[in-house]
Design a protein around this motif. Sequence first.
Motif, PDB file in Angstrom:
ATOM      1  N   ASP A  22      21.845 -42.147  -9.705  1.00 16.61           N
ATOM      2  CA  ASP A  22      22.846 -43.188  -9.482  1.00 16.61           C
ATOM      3  C   ASP A  22      24.236 -42.536  -9.483  1.00 16.61           C
ATOM      4  N   ALA A  23      24.953 -42.661  -8.391  1.00 16.76           N
ATOM      5  CA  ALA A  23      26.259 -42.013  -8.242  1.00 16.76           C
ATOM      6  C   ALA A  23      27.265 -42.493  -9.291  1.00 16.76           C
ATOM      7  N   SER A  24      27.219 -43.757  -9.648  1.00 20.38           N
ATOM      8  CA  SER A  24      28.153 -44.272 -10.657  1.00 20.38           C
ATOM      9  C   SER A  24      27.825 -43.710 -12.035  1.00 20.38           C
ATOM     10  N   ALA A  25      26.543 -43.554 -12.335  1.00 18.16           N
ATOM     11  CA  ALA A  25      26.143 -42.937 -13.609  1.00 18.16           C
ATOM     12  C   ALA A  25      26.641 -41.496 -13.663  1.00 18.16           C
ATOM     13  N   ALA A  26      26.469 -40.774 -12.569  1.00 12.46           N
ATOM     14  CA  ALA A  26      26.944 -39.387 -12.518  1.00 12.46           C
ATOM     15  C   ALA A  26      28.458 -39.331 -12.703  1.00 12.46           C
ATOM     16  N   ALA A  27      29.169 -40.266 -12.092  1.00  7.53           N
ATOM     17  CA  ALA A  27      30.633 -40.277 -12.184  1.00  7.53           C
ATOM     18  C   ALA A  27      31.111 -40.494 -13.612  1.00  7.53           C
ATOM     19  N   VAL A  28      30.519 -41.467 -14.320  1.00  8.01           N
ATOM     20  CA  VAL A  28      31.001 -41.734 -15.683  1.00  8.01           C
ATOM     21  C   VAL A  28      30.555 -40.663 -16.670  1.00  8.01           C
ATOM     22  N   MET A  29      29.438 -40.016 -16.395  1.00 11.41           N
ATOM     23  CA  MET A  29      29.033 -38.895 -17.263  1.00 11.41           C
ATOM     24  C   MET A  29      29.959 -37.703 -17.050  1.00 11.41           C
ATOM     25  N   LYS A  30      30.370 -37.486 -15.825  1.00 11.45           N
ATOM     26  CA  LYS A  30      31.293 -36.386 -15.526  1.00 11.45           C
ATOM     27  C   LYS A  30      32.612 -36.587 -16.267  1.00 11.45           C
ATOM     28  N   GLU A  31      33.019 -37.857 -16.451  1.00  8.63           N
ATOM     29  CA  GLU A  31      34.258 -38.148 -17.186  1.00  8.63           C
ATOM     30  C   GLU A  31      34.228 -37.602 -18.605  1.00  8.63           C
ATOM     31  N   VAL A  32      33.030 -37.476 -19.184  1.00  8.54           N
ATOM     32  CA  VAL A  32      32.903 -36.979 -20.558  1.00  8.54           C
ATOM     33  C   VAL A  32      32.378 -35.541 -20.588  1.00  8.54           C
ATOM     34  N   GLY A  33      32.463 -34.872 -19.450  1.00  4.33           N
ATOM     35  CA  GLY A  33      32.113 -33.459 -19.400  1.00  4.33           C
ATOM     36  C   GLY A  33      30.638 -33.147 -19.259  1.00  4.33           C
ATOM     37  N   ILE A  34      29.845 -34.121 -18.826  1.00  8.47           N
ATOM     38  CA  ILE A  34      28.409 -33.909 -18.631  1.00  8.47           C
ATOM     39  C   ILE A  34      28.104 -34.145 -17.160  1.00  8.47           C
ATOM     40  N   ASP A  35      27.652 -33.096 -16.488  1.00 10.81           N
ATOM     41  CA  ASP A  35      27.394 -33.197 -15.053  1.00 10.81           C
ATOM     42  C   ASP A  35      25.905 -33.417 -14.804  1.00 10.81           C
ATOM     43  N   ILE A  36      25.537 -34.639 -14.414  1.00 10.57           N
ATOM     44  CA  ILE A  36      24.139 -34.938 -14.073  1.00 10.57           C
ATOM     45  C   ILE A  36      23.968 -35.077 -12.561  1.00 10.57           C
ATOM     46  N   SER A  37      25.030 -34.815 -11.805  1.00 12.24           N
ATOM     47  CA  SER A  37      24.981 -35.032 -10.361  1.00 12.24           C
ATOM     48  C   SER A  37      23.952 -34.131  -9.664  1.00 12.24           C
ATOM     49  N   GLY A  38      23.650 -32.993 -10.236  1.00 13.36           N
ATOM     50  CA  GLY A  38      22.673 -32.088  -9.639  1.00 13.36           C
ATOM     51  C   GLY A  38      21.255 -32.311 -10.141  1.00 13.36           C
ATOM     52  N   ASN A  39      21.086 -33.255 -11.064  1.00  7.63           N
ATOM     53  CA  ASN A  39      19.743 -33.557 -11.577  1.00  7.63           C
ATOM     54  C   ASN A  39      18.913 -34.191 -10.476  1.00  7.63           C
ATOM     55  N   ARG A  40      17.618 -34.166 -10.657  1.00  4.89           N
ATOM     56  CA  ARG A  40      16.747 -34.859  -9.712  1.00  4.89           C
ATOM     57  C   ARG A  40      15.957 -35.918 -10.466  1.00  4.89           C
ATOM     58  N   SER A  41      15.649 -36.963  -9.768  1.00  2.00           N
ATOM     59  CA  SER A  41      14.847 -38.041 -10.317  1.00  2.00           C
ATOM     60  C   SER A  41      13.397 -37.565 -10.399  1.00  2.00           C
ATOM     61  N   LYS A  42      12.754 -37.810 -11.549  1.00  3.05           N
ATOM     62  CA  LYS A  42      11.394 -37.329 -11.786  1.00  3.05           C
ATOM     63  C   LYS A  42      10.504 -38.450 -12.304  1.00  3.05           C
ATOM     64  N   THR A  43       9.199 -38.263 -12.154  1.00  7.60           N
ATOM     65  CA  THR A  43       8.218 -39.118 -12.817  1.00  7.60           C
ATOM     66  C   THR A  43       7.515 -38.266 -13.869  1.00  7.60           C
ATOM     67  N   VAL A  44       6.698 -38.914 -14.668  1.00  8.51           N
ATOM     68  CA  VAL A  44       5.952 -38.214 -15.711  1.00  8.51           C
ATOM     69  C   VAL A  44       5.083 -37.114 -15.105  1.00  8.51           C
ATOM     70  N   GLU A  45       4.540 -37.364 -13.931  1.00  9.49           N
ATOM     71  CA  GLU A  45       3.689 -36.367 -13.279  1.00  9.49           C
ATOM     72  C   GLU A  45       4.440 -35.061 -13.031  1.00  9.49           C
ATOM     73  N   ASP A  46       5.743 -35.140 -12.819  1.00  7.02           N
ATOM     74  CA  ASP A  46       6.552 -33.942 -12.593  1.00  7.02           C
ATOM     75  C   ASP A  46       6.725 -33.106 -13.861  1.00  7.02           C
ATOM     76  N   LEU A  47       6.383 -33.679 -15.000  1.00  2.14           N
ATOM     77  CA  LEU A  47       6.574 -32.988 -16.282  1.00  2.14           C
ATOM     78  C   LEU A  47       5.248 -32.632 -16.950  1.00  2.14           C
ATOM     79  N   GLN A  48       4.193 -32.573 -16.180  1.00  2.00           N
ATOM     80  CA  GLN A  48       2.879 -32.232 -16.731  1.00  2.00           C
ATOM     81  C   GLN A  48       2.942 -30.882 -17.435  1.00  2.00           C
ATOM     82  N   GLY A  49       2.184 -30.775 -18.515  1.00  2.00           N
ATOM     83  CA  GLY A  49       2.115 -29.529 -19.259  1.00  2.00           C
ATOM     84  C   GLY A  49       3.095 -29.445 -20.409  1.00  2.00           C
ATOM     85  N   ILE A  50       3.984 -30.419 -20.536  1.00  2.00           N
ATOM     86  CA  ILE A  50       4.929 -30.430 -21.660  1.00  2.00           C
ATOM     87  C   ILE A  50       4.345 -31.316 -22.752  1.00  2.00           C
ATOM     88  N   ASP A  51       4.252 -30.780 -23.946  1.00  2.00           N
ATOM     89  CA  ASP A  51       3.717 -31.534 -25.080  1.00  2.00           C
ATOM     90  C   ASP A  51       4.863 -32.228 -25.804  1.00  2.00           C
TER      91      ASP A  51
END
Length: 149
Positions: free
Chosen positions: A49-78
């Motif tokens: 969400d572009a607005s979420a990325a914008a307000v996080m950037k205001e506090v020094g956290i850049d999530i704009s390069g993150n990708r949206s994932k499902t649980v299947e994308d994180l298989q193997g993590i306990d």
Amino acid sequence: MEDKDKRMKGLFLCSGNSCRSQMAEGWTKKLKGDVIDAYSAGIEKHGIDASAAAVMKEVGIDISGNRSKTVEDLQGIDFDYVITLCGYASENLPAELGQIKRVHRRFVHPMRLALGAENQDEELEAYRKIRDEIREFVASLPEYLLNAR
């Protein structure tokens, strides 16, 4: 530096991994990265969400390069904990997460709060409100998780 393998592994789960779960992952990495190895996913992938990325950037956290994932994308993590952030994720928890300790902490989607906003500034205020609520929640970790029933 603490051994990464000794950190608690937490998954923030939401409907689309576009906003709230991404914010929670970002805050956790910034505020609690020494004790929690944070991940986020959605029941579905909705993109960042572009607005979420914008307000996080205001506090020094850049999530704009993150990708949206499902649980299947994180298989193997306990994971030690799954933290559901919306009713949809709580009610549709993927079966593969069923044995992991689950905590539910609901946050309204900021897009819902922004309905009726007359301009972008008003819309971003809704996102800032949820961003700050999520920050407050993350600041209570890991104690909140350890004390959850």
